[in-house]
Design a protein around this motif. Structure first.
Motif, short mmCIF file in Angstrom:
data_model
loop_
_atom_site.label_atom_id
_atom_site.label_comp_id
_atom_site.label_asym_id
_atom_site.label_seq_id
_atom_site.Cartn_x
_atom_site.Cartn_y
_atom_site.Cartn_z
N HIS A 494 -3.87 1.59 -15.05
CA HIS A 494 -2.59 1.18 -14.48
C HIS A 494 -2.31 1.83 -13.14
N SER A 495 -2.91 2.99 -12.88
CA SER A 495 -2.71 3.63 -11.58
C SER A 495 -3.31 2.79 -10.46
N PHE A 496 -4.39 2.05 -10.73
CA PHE A 496 -4.98 1.19 -9.73
C PHE A 496 -4.07 0.01 -9.39
N ARG A 497 -3.19 -0.36 -10.32
CA ARG A 497 -2.32 -1.51 -10.12
C ARG A 497 -0.96 -1.13 -9.54
N GLU A 498 -0.66 0.16 -9.49
CA GLU A 498 0.68 0.61 -9.11
C GLU A 498 1.00 0.26 -7.65
N LEU A 499 2.19 -0.33 -7.43
CA LEU A 499 2.59 -0.73 -6.08
C LEU A 499 3.97 -0.23 -5.71
N SER A 500 4.94 -0.35 -6.62
CA SER A 500 6.34 -0.16 -6.25
C SER A 500 6.63 1.25 -5.75
N THR A 501 6.05 2.28 -6.37
CA THR A 501 6.24 3.65 -5.89
C THR A 501 5.39 3.92 -4.65
N SER A 502 4.16 3.45 -4.66
CA SER A 502 3.24 3.70 -3.54
C SER A 502 3.73 3.08 -2.25
N ILE A 503 4.40 1.91 -2.32
CA ILE A 503 4.82 1.21 -1.11
C ILE A 503 5.85 2.02 -0.32
N LEU A 504 6.58 2.93 -0.99
CA LEU A 504 7.56 3.77 -0.31
C LEU A 504 6.98 5.11 0.14
N LEU A 505 5.96 5.60 -0.54
CA LEU A 505 5.49 6.96 -0.30
C LEU A 505 4.23 7.04 0.57
N TYR A 506 3.50 5.95 0.71
CA TYR A 506 2.25 6.04 1.45
C TYR A 506 2.52 6.18 2.95
N ARG A 507 1.59 6.80 3.63
CA ARG A 507 1.58 6.88 5.08
C ARG A 507 0.14 6.63 5.54
N SER A 508 -0.05 6.52 6.83
CA SER A 508 -1.39 6.27 7.34
C SER A 508 -2.35 7.35 6.83
N GLY A 509 -3.40 6.91 6.18
CA GLY A 509 -4.37 7.83 5.60
C GLY A 509 -4.23 7.99 4.10
N THR A 510 -3.10 7.56 3.53
CA THR A 510 -2.89 7.69 2.07
C THR A 510 -2.71 6.33 1.41
N GLU A 511 -3.18 5.26 2.05
CA GLU A 511 -3.04 3.93 1.47
C GLU A 511 -3.85 3.82 0.18
N VAL A 512 -3.35 3.04 -0.77
CA VAL A 512 -4.08 2.72 -2.00
C VAL A 512 -4.35 1.23 -2.02
N LEU A 513 -5.16 0.78 -2.96
CA LEU A 513 -5.62 -0.61 -2.96
C LEU A 513 -4.47 -1.61 -3.07
N SER A 514 -3.51 -1.33 -3.95
CA SER A 514 -2.40 -2.27 -4.13
C SER A 514 -1.58 -2.41 -2.86
N VAL A 515 -1.39 -1.32 -2.12
CA VAL A 515 -0.66 -1.36 -0.86
C VAL A 515 -1.43 -2.17 0.18
N VAL A 516 -2.74 -1.99 0.24
CA VAL A 516 -3.56 -2.74 1.20
C VAL A 516 -3.49 -4.23 0.90
N ILE A 517 -3.54 -4.61 -0.37
CA ILE A 517 -3.41 -6.03 -0.74
C ILE A 517 -2.06 -6.56 -0.27
N PHE A 518 -0.99 -5.78 -0.49
CA PHE A 518 0.35 -6.20 -0.06
C PHE A 518 0.40 -6.36 1.46
N GLU A 519 -0.20 -5.44 2.20
CA GLU A 519 -0.18 -5.53 3.66
C GLU A 519 -1.02 -6.71 4.16
N LEU A 520 -2.15 -6.97 3.52
CA LEU A 520 -2.96 -8.13 3.90
C LEU A 520 -2.21 -9.43 3.66
N TRP A 521 -1.45 -9.47 2.56
CA TRP A 521 -0.63 -10.66 2.29
C TRP A 521 0.44 -10.81 3.37
N ASP A 522 1.07 -9.72 3.73
CA ASP A 522 2.12 -9.76 4.75
C ASP A 522 1.56 -10.21 6.09
#
Length: 559
Positions: A494-522
């Protein structure tokens, strides 16, 4: 204080810090007139402005409408699937199970993207085919409340099925058999006997889906924001993305959001507690009753199989289709000629993707390991000791289940910008957030396993003069290993799928896969995100296969 009690008390202090401090800081932040880390007076302005305007009322209404109807859809679909597979002689059961497993593995953001690719306004595959084949001028539009309800509700039918199937499988069939002998048909028996006996369990399933709908971020973000339908999750997210960031309003929405999910979580706990009073499993051997559908067997079987394909498989196949195309297009001979592996090759040449994979693996392994070891000690305290505060400890370890991911993200921002602990903007704040988020799952896995171990084994170890630490490492942990490993696999998956918390806390260099998918969609890069999403699904399938192998290797064999 003796050495034997120091380590357990340290674990209690860590869990109390992890769960209480962020919530206290969130409450603190909702009354601050300035952003985190900036001196300023306290104020009630954020609450007065939010409640006197329409934003809070509209978000509240939209959240309730979305959560009620989508959880109802998930509940009805789960009841139907569980009853058909467990209580009837339906054919093709294995195919239905396989399609449901696919839905459980695929991250919610990919399923949402799959439905958008099918029913988007202008580029949806179904709409393009309907226009070209039938000349339909007004295609189906997923960007509305009905679309949000369908996408979330259909995606969570699998969860409802998983929670209900055990109840249908283990219910004593004697009451159903008596009803049938008395002349009641399948429909009356199911309505008046089966569903009434399982009412508390089914109610708990509905409530947990309701809570998950309230805290869901993917569907409201990808469908609700373009449609202009804002719920609490998207209000919190948008408040943190404005320039300048409105942390006060985000914190206020987060507090109301937290209260709403906490009420739902409390009702869920009451419903699950009530379900224990309706136990129908006894020591008497039995087999669950199977209803004969007779002439309706194959029509219902085909209908169920078709529904499973459309609900669980079709959105995934759409993402698979897009991953092999240079740009998104409807199925055709021209599209087949354009098939390419370039999207997958591109993943290996993008530093962002490599970094996201590393971050996701590190966070998954570290968070699952820390969670399981912390909750092992916590479960031992709750189950084995007579410590007066063990009930509070159990509550603290389970309480994050009622904290939406976005709320946790805002709370972590206030905590680690305000306190002199320099982890904001680093991978470590994400790790702490993941540990907090998954504490309830580790606690439940270890508590359940701890109850299966008889206390006399530990007493025998203590009688032989073994210390507490020796008993824990030499007796308790080896016996806990199956449950420990199952919980570890659940958390890392489930940690690989997590998005809602990561989308607020990530910064350049700390991106996770779910955030990258969200950014590619955007960014509209559908082929690349589809290839990345399918790669992620393969990773999750590998982890699930490992879980099955470990479960078989460490399971207790009958003698």
């Amino acid at each position: 204080m003796g050495k034997e009690s120091f380590f357990p008390l340290m674990v209690v202090a860590i869990i109390a810090y992890l769960t209480l401090v962020p919530l206290v800081m969130l409450l603190y932040g909702s009354f601050r007139s300035t952003p985190p880390g900036v001196a300023g007076p306290f104020t009630l302005a954020h609450y007065t402005e939010s409640f006197k305007g329409w934003e809070m009322a509209v978000s509240f209404k939209n959240s309730l409408i979305f959560s009620f109807w989508s959880s109802l859809l998930a509940f009805i679909g789960g009841v139907y699937m569980a009853w058909m597979t467990e209580r009837t002689n339906m054919a093709f059961k294995r195919l239905v199970y396989a399609s449901i497993v696919i839905s459980l593995i695929v991250p919610g953001i990919l399923t949402t993207i799959g439905w958008i690719m099918l029913f988007g306004r202008r580029t949806g595959l179904v709409n393009l085919l309907a226009q070209s084949l039938f000349g339909v001028e007004r295609p189906i539009n997923v960007y509305n409340m009905a679309g949000m309800v369908w996408v979330f509700g259909s995606d969570h039918i699998a969860l409802s099925f998983l929670l209900l199937v055990a109840a249908f499988r283990s219910m004593d069939p004697s009451l159903e058999e008596a009803a049938i002998v008395a002349g009641a048909g399948i429909v009356r028996t199911t309505r008046n006997i089966t569903l009434r006996i399982l009412l508390p369990a089914t109610l708990a399933v509905w409530i947990i889906n309701f809570v998950r709908a309230i805290e869901n971020f993917e569907v409201p973000a990808l469908i609700g924001i373009p449609a202009g339908i804002l719920v609490f999750a998207t209000e919190v997210y948008l408040a943190t993305n404005r320039i300048p960031t409105d942390f006060g309003q985000a914190s206020t929405f987060a507090m109301v959001y937290l209260v709403l999910t906490a009420i739902g979580g409390f009702i869920y706990l009451k419903a699950t507690a009530a379900s224990e009073r309706f136990t129908t499993i006894t020591g008497k051997g039995y087999r669950p009753a199977t209803f004969d559908l007779r002439g309706w067997r194959y029509p219902f079987s085909l209908l169920t199989l078709l529904a499973s394909f459309v609900i669980f498989v079709l959105p995934v196949l759409t993402v698979v289709w897009a991953s092999f195309l240079p740009f998104f297009m409807a199925p055709s001979l021209e599209a087949l000629r354009s098939f390419t592996l370039d999207n997958y090759r591109a993943l290996y040449s993008m530093p962002l993707i490599k970094r996201a994979f590393w971050n996701s693996f590190f966070l998954g392994i570290a968070s699952s390991t820390v969670v399981m070891f912390l909750t092992t000690v916590a479960a031992w305290i709750v189950v084995r000791t007579h410590w007066r505060g063990k009930g509070l400890l159990d509550f603290l370890a389970f309480s994050p289940i009622a904290i939406p991911g976005l709320v946790l993200g805002i709370a972590m921002i206030w905590t680690y910008i305000t306190l002199p602990i320099p982890i904001y903007g680093t991978i470590w704040i994400l790790l702490l957030a993941y540990i907090i988020k998954y504490l309830p799952y580790g606690m439940r896995a270890n508590s359940f396993s701890m109850h299966q171990i008889h206390k006399e084994l530990e007493e025998a170890s203590e009688t032989c003069g073994s210390s507490w630490s020796t008993t824990l490492t030499r007796i308790v942990l080896p016996l806990l290993l199956p449950g420990f490993v199952a919980g570890w696999i659940y958390v890392i998956t489930h940690s690989f799928r997590e998005l809602s918390t990561s989308i607020l806390l990530y910064r350049s260099g700390t991106e996770v896969l779910s955030v990258v998918i969200f950014e590619l969609w955007d960014a509209g890069r559908y082929p690349e995100l589809s290839a990345l999403g399918m790669t992620l699904v393969l990773v999750l399938l590998s982890i699930s296969g490992l879980a099955k192998w470990v479960g078989g290797k460490f399971a207790v064999q009958p003698v």
